[in-house]
Design an enzyme around this catalytic site. Structure first.
Site, PDB file in Angstrom:
ATOM      1  N   ASP A 157      22.414 -51.374  36.194  1.00 21.94           N
ATOM      2  CA  ASP A 157      21.063 -51.657  35.701  1.00 21.94           C
ATOM      3  C   ASP A 157      20.316 -50.331  35.617  1.00 21.94           C
ATOM      4  OD1 ASP A 157      18.253 -52.487  35.575  1.00 21.94           O
ATOM      5  OD2 ASP A 157      18.993 -54.478  36.102  1.00 21.94           O
ATOM      6  N   GLY A 204      16.871 -63.643  34.547  1.00 18.64           N
ATOM      7  CA  GLY A 204      17.179 -63.842  33.134  1.00 18.64           C
ATOM      8  C   GLY A 204      15.973 -64.032  32.234  1.00 18.64           C
ATOM      9  N   CYS A 258      21.244 -59.310  20.555  1.00 16.86           N
ATOM     10  CA  CYS A 258      21.340 -59.465  22.002  1.00 16.86           C
ATOM     11  C   CYS A 258      21.795 -58.133  22.580  1.00 16.86           C
ATOM     12  CB  CYS A 258      22.302 -60.573  22.389  1.00 16.86           C
ATOM     13  SG  CYS A 258      22.600 -60.586  24.165  1.00 16.86           S
ATOM     14  N   HIS A 297      22.748 -60.150  38.946  1.00 11.62           N
ATOM     15  CA  HIS A 297      22.419 -58.849  39.532  1.00 11.62           C
ATOM     16  C   HIS A 297      23.151 -58.744  40.866  1.00 11.62           C
ATOM     17  CE1 HIS A 297      18.642 -58.002  37.104  1.00 11.62           C
ATOM     18  NE2 HIS A 297      18.777 -59.303  36.901  1.00 11.62           N
ATOM     19  N   CYS A 357      25.140 -58.242  24.467  1.00 11.49           N
ATOM     20  CA  CYS A 357      26.299 -58.336  23.559  1.00 11.49           C
ATOM     21  C   CYS A 357      26.608 -56.954  22.996  1.00 11.49           C
ATOM     22  CB  CYS A 357      26.029 -59.310  22.412  1.00 11.49           C
ATOM     23  SG  CYS A 357      26.249 -61.045  22.868  1.00 11.49           S
ATOM     24  N   HIS A 379      28.637 -64.765  24.714  1.00 10.31           N
ATOM     25  CA  HIS A 379      27.184 -64.934  24.814  1.00 10.31           C
ATOM     26  C   HIS A 379      26.795 -66.359  25.186  1.00 10.31           C
ATOM     27  CE1 HIS A 379      22.922 -64.140  23.944  1.00 10.31           C
ATOM     28  NE2 HIS A 379      22.920 -65.425  23.624  1.00 10.31           N
ATOM     29  N   HIS A 397      23.499 -63.188  33.264  1.00 11.49           N
ATOM     30  CA  HIS A 397      23.949 -62.052  34.074  1.00 11.49           C
ATOM     31  C   HIS A 397      23.600 -62.285  35.531  1.00 11.49           C
ATOM     32  CE1 HIS A 397      19.884 -61.184  32.525  1.00 11.49           C
ATOM     33  NE2 HIS A 397      19.643 -60.588  33.687  1.00 11.49           N
ATOM     34  N   HIS A 413      20.918 -63.239  28.036  1.00  8.87           N
ATOM     35  CA  HIS A 413      22.383 -63.273  28.060  1.00  8.87           C
ATOM     36  C   HIS A 413      22.716 -63.348  29.546  1.00  8.87           C
ATOM     37  CE1 HIS A 413      26.476 -61.603  26.513  1.00  8.87           C
ATOM     38  NE2 HIS A 413      26.625 -61.908  27.801  1.00  8.87           N
TER      39      HIS A 413
END
Ligand code: AMP
Ligand code: ZN
Length: 133
Positions: free
Chosen positions: A33, A90, A7, A99, A10, A49, A97, A95
């Site tokens: 990003d 995603g 990942c 934005h 991770c 995770h 997240h 994983h």
């Protein structure tokens, strides 16, 4: 903390892969990003995770959004943007997240506007935001 093999996020939070860190604590990690929609486009992740945002347990889910709330004014100040927008997709990285995207006008919050940014520029923006924090 347990790391999910293969990942990328991770590995980023464990610093096995470099990233432009903005902020972190024991549970969450925020970094730029590399294909931003706008300068300062940040990804906020739980260190634990979980693939899908809505599978995160209630407590951590609230804490994640409280963290977004804490970071937003700092991103706003660090970039001079009028607002901070939120996107959750995603499909590329499994994983969870959020934005956090600095915005200056309507319809800017569009993943189609994302393009790779030079590392020197990313480093500069990260420093600017961290100085506000
Ligand atoms: P999505 O899963 O659709 O929300 O998209 C994943 C996002 O992660 C995209 O905006 C990518 O540009 C971003 N991304 C992928 N790899 C990295 C990386 N190594 N460092 C920073 N951002 C990344
Ligand atoms: Zn992960």
């Amino acid at each position: 903390m347990e790391i999910m093999e293969n990942c990328i996020f991770c590995k980023i939070k464990d610093k096995q892969i470099p990233s432009f860190e903005i902020w972190s604590d024991d549970k969450f990690y925020a970094f730029l990003d590399i294909n931003p929609i706008s300068p300062g486009h940040t990804l906020l992740i739980p260190k634990q995770h979980v693939d899908y945002l809505f599978d995160i347990d209630e407590k951590q889910y609230s804490e994640l959004f409280m963290t977004a709330r804490k970071l937003a004014p700092m991103l706003k100040r660090g970039t001079g943007a009028k607002r901070i927008g939120i996107i959750v997709e995603g499909f590329l990285v499994p994983h969870a997240h959020i934005h956090l995207v600095p915005l200056n006008q309507g319809n800017q919050l569009n993943p189609a506007n994302a393009k790779p940014m030079d590392k020197t520029e990313l480093a500069k923006i990260a420093e600017r935001i961290k100085n506000v924090l």
